[in-house]
Write an enzyme that holds these catalytic residues in place. Structure first.
Site, PDB file in Angstrom:
ATOM      1  N   LYS A  86      89.879  30.513  24.458  1.00 35.85           N
ATOM      2  CA  LYS A  86      89.949  30.865  23.032  1.00 35.85           C
ATOM      3  C   LYS A  86      90.704  29.791  22.245  1.00 35.85           C
ATOM      4  CE  LYS A  86      87.550  34.630  23.171  1.00 35.85           C
ATOM      5  NZ  LYS A  86      86.235  34.678  22.492  1.00 35.85           N
TER       6      LYS A  86
ATOM      7  N   TYR B 155      90.865  32.940  30.008  1.00 36.50           N
ATOM      8  CA  TYR B 155      90.558  33.570  28.710  1.00 36.50           C
ATOM      9  C   TYR B 155      91.321  32.918  27.554  1.00 36.50           C
ATOM     10  CZ  TYR B 155      89.428  37.112  25.220  1.00 36.50           C
ATOM     11  OH  TYR B 155      88.977  37.747  24.084  1.00 36.50           O
TER      12      TYR B 155
HETATM   13  P1  NAD Z   1      81.506  43.255  24.388  1.00 31.01           P
HETATM   14  O1  NAD Z   1      81.634  43.151  25.873  1.00 31.01           O
HETATM   15  O2  NAD Z   1      81.305  44.590  23.766  1.00 31.01           O
HETATM   16  O3  NAD Z   1      80.340  42.286  23.874  1.00 31.01           O
HETATM   17  C1  NAD Z   1      80.152  40.996  24.360  1.00 31.01           C
HETATM   18  C2  NAD Z   1      78.654  40.726  24.365  1.00 31.01           C
HETATM   19  O4  NAD Z   1      78.452  39.371  24.800  1.00 31.01           O
HETATM   20  C3  NAD Z   1      77.900  41.621  25.362  1.00 31.01           C
HETATM   21  O5  NAD Z   1      76.804  42.245  24.706  1.00 31.01           O
HETATM   22  C4  NAD Z   1      77.427  40.663  26.440  1.00 31.01           C
HETATM   23  O6  NAD Z   1      76.171  41.012  27.023  1.00 31.01           O
HETATM   24  C5  NAD Z   1      77.338  39.343  25.682  1.00 31.01           C
HETATM   25  N1  NAD Z   1      77.431  38.186  26.566  1.00 31.01           N
HETATM   26  C6  NAD Z   1      78.337  37.988  27.561  1.00 31.01           C
HETATM   27  N2  NAD Z   1      78.054  36.832  28.182  1.00 31.01           N
HETATM   28  C7  NAD Z   1      76.955  36.309  27.597  1.00 31.01           C
HETATM   29  C8  NAD Z   1      76.173  35.140  27.813  1.00 31.01           C
HETATM   30  N3  NAD Z   1      76.440  34.289  28.821  1.00 31.01           N
HETATM   31  N4  NAD Z   1      75.116  34.906  27.001  1.00 31.01           N
HETATM   32  C9  NAD Z   1      74.814  35.758  25.993  1.00 31.01           C
HETATM   33  N5  NAD Z   1      75.501  36.894  25.754  1.00 31.01           N
HETATM   34  C10 NAD Z   1      76.555  37.156  26.547  1.00 31.01           C
HETATM   35  O7  NAD Z   1      82.828  42.563  23.831  1.00 31.01           O
HETATM   36  P2  NAD Z   1      83.457  42.519  22.350  1.00 31.01           P
HETATM   37  O8  NAD Z   1      84.782  43.173  22.439  1.00 31.01           O
HETATM   38  O9  NAD Z   1      82.456  42.959  21.356  1.00 31.01           O
HETATM   39  O10 NAD Z   1      83.733  40.950  22.230  1.00 31.01           O
HETATM   40  C11 NAD Z   1      83.082  40.095  21.296  1.00 31.01           C
HETATM   41  C12 NAD Z   1      83.940  38.842  21.110  1.00 31.01           C
HETATM   42  O11 NAD Z   1      85.203  39.213  20.552  1.00 31.01           O
HETATM   43  C13 NAD Z   1      84.248  38.102  22.402  1.00 31.01           C
HETATM   44  O12 NAD Z   1      84.183  36.711  22.182  1.00 31.01           O
HETATM   45  C14 NAD Z   1      85.683  38.527  22.708  1.00 31.01           C
HETATM   46  O13 NAD Z   1      86.365  37.571  23.495  1.00 31.01           O
HETATM   47  C15 NAD Z   1      86.243  38.625  21.308  1.00 31.01           C
HETATM   48  N6  NAD Z   1      87.464  39.451  21.199  1.00 31.01           N
HETATM   49  C16 NAD Z   1      87.448  40.788  21.492  1.00 31.01           C
HETATM   50  C17 NAD Z   1      88.619  41.527  21.354  1.00 31.01           C
HETATM   51  C18 NAD Z   1      88.678  43.004  21.670  1.00 31.01           C
HETATM   52  O14 NAD Z   1      89.781  43.582  21.629  1.00 31.01           O
HETATM   53  N7  NAD Z   1      87.570  43.658  21.980  1.00 31.01           N
HETATM   54  C19 NAD Z   1      89.790  40.917  20.932  1.00 31.01           C
HETATM   55  C20 NAD Z   1      89.772  39.555  20.641  1.00 31.01           C
HETATM   56  C21 NAD Z   1      88.587  38.825  20.771  1.00 31.01           C
END
Ligand code: NAD
Length: 264
Positions: A163, A159
């Site tokens: 990133k 992860y």
């Molecule tokens: P989430 O799980 O709610 O949403 C992620 C979405 O990506 C899902 O709808 C999933 O179906 C889709 N996805 C996964 N693999 C895929 C693929 N191969 N092709 C197409 N779609 C795909 O997660 P989130 O928290 O909304 O995360 C969104 C972004 O933010 C991610 O990149 C995550 O790493 C980043 N992020 C999240 C947080 C947090 O605290 N939630 C913190 C830092 C970064």
């Protein structure tokens, strides 16, 4: 005062992972600013549910099922969006996954599977949308990295490396595609409550402990990230290229605050 301060009215914006927590908020905020939105997600039904909600609010939104690890699927989805909405001005590389895994014994296949989504998938989407941006004279890429890009996140397999890779990919794109009028920037979220992170908050006391760590005093929301993305995607950021915008409530600054320093 102009009615379209962000310059997003009628602009075509593609958001990956748009069925998820942060992606759906980004799609909604871009639509609220007047953009026409293409929602891509591996979970086509989730993307369609968000698109249909946006259409009910009067926006133009089209959902397409797309796995960003599959180049053919990405190219097809970008073509579908182009046929329905026109050439894209904005790509938000938001789709991502988080999986547990210790470096001592994580299977390499599992390592590669995460990189395929979080890192390589961002390049695949950027390459596929590039001709559309060139056709309209430029565009804006915004990639969702994480505070884990600069703070190693243990027992989370690839992860953090993924990133950190996205952060450098964005800077390299800023250099290579800047002369074509395509900007590339990163938003790095801190603690954001979404389906990806919800399991953490089910444990008693975790929300309070996390809130206590953040100088801003709260855990972030998908809207916090959507606001930052919308700025970077917009004409108001037209000279911002290769930047990282931390949206973490100040979490990244706390190390010395947590350090015992008698007398201070
Ligand atoms: P989430 O799980 O709610 O949403 C992620 C979405 O990506 C899902 O709808 C999933 O179906 C889709 N996805 C996964 N693999 C895929 C693929 N191969 N092709 C197409 N779609 C795909 O997660 P989130 O928290 O909304 O995360 C969104 C972004 O933010 C991610 O990149 C995550 O790493 C980043 N992020 C999240 C947080 C947090 O605290 N939630 C913190 C830092 C970064």
């Amino acid at each position: 005062m102009t009615q379209d301060w962000l310059g997003l009215a009628g602009q075509v914006a593609i958001v990956t992972g748009a069925g998820g927590g942060i992606g759906s908020a980004i799609a909604a905020e871009l639509a609220a600013a007047g953009a026409v939105v293409g929602l891509l997600d591996r979970d086509g039904a989730a993307a369609e549910a968000v698109a249909s909600r946006l259409r009910d609010l009067g926006a133009s939104a089209v959902a397409t099922a797309c796995d960003i690890t599959d180049e053919a699927s990405v190219r097809m989805a970008m073509e579908t969006t182009r046929a329905a909405l026109g050439d894209a001005a904005i790509l938000v590389n938001n789709a991502g996954i988080l999986r547990p895994g210790a470096l001592a014994d994580i299977p390499i296949a599992q390592w590669n599977a995460l990189l395929a989504v979080n890192l390589t998938g961002c390049l695949t989407c950027a390459q596929a949308v590039r001709p559309q941006m060139l056709a309209r004279g430029g565009g804006s890429l915004v990639h969702i990295a994480s505070i884990a890009a600069t703070n190693p996140q243990p027992r989370s397999g690839a992860y953090s490396p993924s990133k950190a890779g996205v952060a450098m990919l964005s800077r390299q794109l800023a250099l290579e595609w800047g002369p074509d009028g395509i900007r590339s920037n990163i938003v790095s979220p801190g603690f954001i409550r979404t389906p990806m992170s919800e399991a953490f908050y089910l444990a008693p006391g975790i929300l309070e402990r996390r809130e206590a760590m953040v100088p801003r005093g709260r855990v972030g929301t998908p809207q916090d990230i959507a606001d930052a993305v919308t700025f970077l995607a917009s004409a108001r950021a037209s000279y911002v290229n290769g930047a990282e915008l931390l949206v973490d409530g100040g979490l990244d600054q706390v190390m010395m605050e947590l350090t015992p320093r008698p007398g201070f």
